[in-house]
Design a protein around this motif. Structure first.
Motif, PDB file in Angstrom:
ATOM      1  N   ILE A 134      -6.728   2.543  -1.500  1.00  0.00           N
ATOM      2  CA  ILE A 134      -5.859   3.077  -2.555  1.00  0.00           C
ATOM      3  C   ILE A 134      -5.425   1.956  -3.501  1.00  0.00           C
ATOM      4  O   ILE A 134      -5.393   2.137  -4.720  1.00  0.00           O
ATOM      5  N   LEU A 135      -5.103   0.799  -2.961  1.00  0.00           N
ATOM      6  CA  LEU A 135      -4.709  -0.322  -3.817  1.00  0.00           C
ATOM      7  C   LEU A 135      -5.860  -0.746  -4.734  1.00  0.00           C
ATOM      8  O   LEU A 135      -5.635  -1.049  -5.907  1.00  0.00           O
ATOM      9  N   GLN A 136      -7.086  -0.750  -4.226  1.00  0.00           N
ATOM     10  CA  GLN A 136      -8.243  -1.106  -5.055  1.00  0.00           C
ATOM     11  C   GLN A 136      -8.487  -0.055  -6.137  1.00  0.00           C
ATOM     12  O   GLN A 136      -8.794  -0.395  -7.280  1.00  0.00           O
ATOM     13  N   ARG A 138      -1.771   4.663 -13.853  1.00  0.00           N
ATOM     14  CA  ARG A 138      -1.513   4.456 -12.421  1.00  0.00           C
ATOM     15  C   ARG A 138      -0.535   5.462 -11.824  1.00  0.00           C
ATOM     16  O   ARG A 138      -0.755   5.932 -10.709  1.00  0.00           O
ATOM     17  N   PRO A 139       0.556   5.824 -12.501  1.00  0.00           N
ATOM     18  CA  PRO A 139       1.441   6.835 -11.894  1.00  0.00           C
ATOM     19  C   PRO A 139       0.815   8.229 -11.813  1.00  0.00           C
ATOM     20  O   PRO A 139       1.250   9.069 -11.032  1.00  0.00           O
ATOM     21  N   LYS A 140      -0.220   8.489 -12.592  1.00  0.00           N
ATOM     22  CA  LYS A 140      -0.866   9.800 -12.611  1.00  0.00           C
ATOM     23  C   LYS A 140      -1.990   9.921 -11.581  1.00  0.00           C
ATOM     24  O   LYS A 140      -2.605  10.977 -11.469  1.00  0.00           O
ATOM     25  N   ILE A 168      -3.903  10.404   7.914  1.00  0.00           N
ATOM     26  CA  ILE A 168      -4.304  10.018   6.556  1.00  0.00           C
ATOM     27  C   ILE A 168      -3.102  10.104   5.622  1.00  0.00           C
ATOM     28  O   ILE A 168      -2.875   9.217   4.790  1.00  0.00           O
ATOM     29  N   LYS A 169      -2.307  11.154   5.747  1.00  0.00           N
ATOM     30  CA  LYS A 169      -1.121  11.300   4.897  1.00  0.00           C
ATOM     31  C   LYS A 169      -0.113  10.179   5.142  1.00  0.00           C
ATOM     32  O   LYS A 169       0.503   9.675   4.191  1.00  0.00           O
ATOM     33  N   ALA A 209       0.857   3.424   1.214  1.00  0.00           N
ATOM     34  CA  ALA A 209       0.240   2.891  -0.007  1.00  0.00           C
ATOM     35  C   ALA A 209       0.930   3.411  -1.264  1.00  0.00           C
ATOM     36  O   ALA A 209       0.473   3.130  -2.370  1.00  0.00           O
ATOM     37  N   GLN A 210       2.001   4.180  -1.104  1.00  0.00           N
ATOM     38  CA  GLN A 210       2.744   4.766  -2.228  1.00  0.00           C
ATOM     39  C   GLN A 210       1.873   5.704  -3.064  1.00  0.00           C
ATOM     40  O   GLN A 210       2.057   5.814  -4.269  1.00  0.00           O
ATOM     41  N   ALA A 211       0.916   6.377  -2.428  1.00  0.00           N
ATOM     42  CA  ALA A 211       0.098   7.395  -3.091  1.00  0.00           C
ATOM     43  C   ALA A 211       0.673   8.744  -2.684  1.00  0.00           C
ATOM     44  O   ALA A 211       0.306   9.310  -1.660  1.00  0.00           O
TER      45      ALA A 211
END
Length: 151
Positions: A99-101, A111-113, A132-133, A139-141
């Motif tokens: 997610i960071l990549q 990025r916020p979208k 997974i959640k 990862a702040q996703a």
């Protein structure tokens, strides 16, 4: 009675092919613009669950996909459900780095979208999805969508 003879022989008409390269390049350009490239080669079997309320994602360029299912080559990789990120198998611990990549590859304003879409097989246990959640929360996703097919 006189016989009329034509002294000139009829020739074949020639087709003008000077505009043929233009037409070929125009068609090539059209198909390059109109077609989309396949991004990921699936190495897990994903039969999406059915749903009654389905909406399409609007900006697919801002979506990162996580695939969960049994490997297609069961003899080589086993029959246990696996997680696929891009074109490789991964573990739950690899999701945060993934997610960071993906976030780094986006523009600062997009990025916020960013949305994470989980495409999981209908027979996958909910414990795997919960893991997974949890990794996505680390990862702040927080924008998550679940892929499904319309009933």
């Amino acid at each position: 009675m006189a016989v009329i003879r034509k002294s000139k022989k009829k020739g074949q008409f020639k087709v003008n092919t000077s505009s043929l390269p233009d037409i070929v390049f125009m068609l090539l350009f059209f198909f390059m613009v109109a077609s989309n490239m396949k991004e990921v080669t699936l190495i897990v079997k994903v039969k999406l669950p059915e749903a009654t309320e389905v909406t399409k994602l609007e900006q697919k360029s801002l979506v990162s996909y996580i695939y969960v299912g049994k490997p297609m080559q069961a003899k080589k990789y086993g029959s246990e459900p696996r997680i696929q990120l891009n074109d490789t198998f991964a573990t739950v611990d690899d999701i945060e780095n993934y997610i960071l990549q993906e976030r780094e590859g986006l523009k600062e304003s997009d990025r916020p979208k960013m949305t994470v879409s989980i495409k999981a097989d209908a027979d996958i246990q909910m414990g795997t999805i919960t893991d997974i959640k949890q990794a996505l929360r680390k990862a702040q996703a927080l924008k998550i969508s679940y892929a499904a097919r319309k009933r």
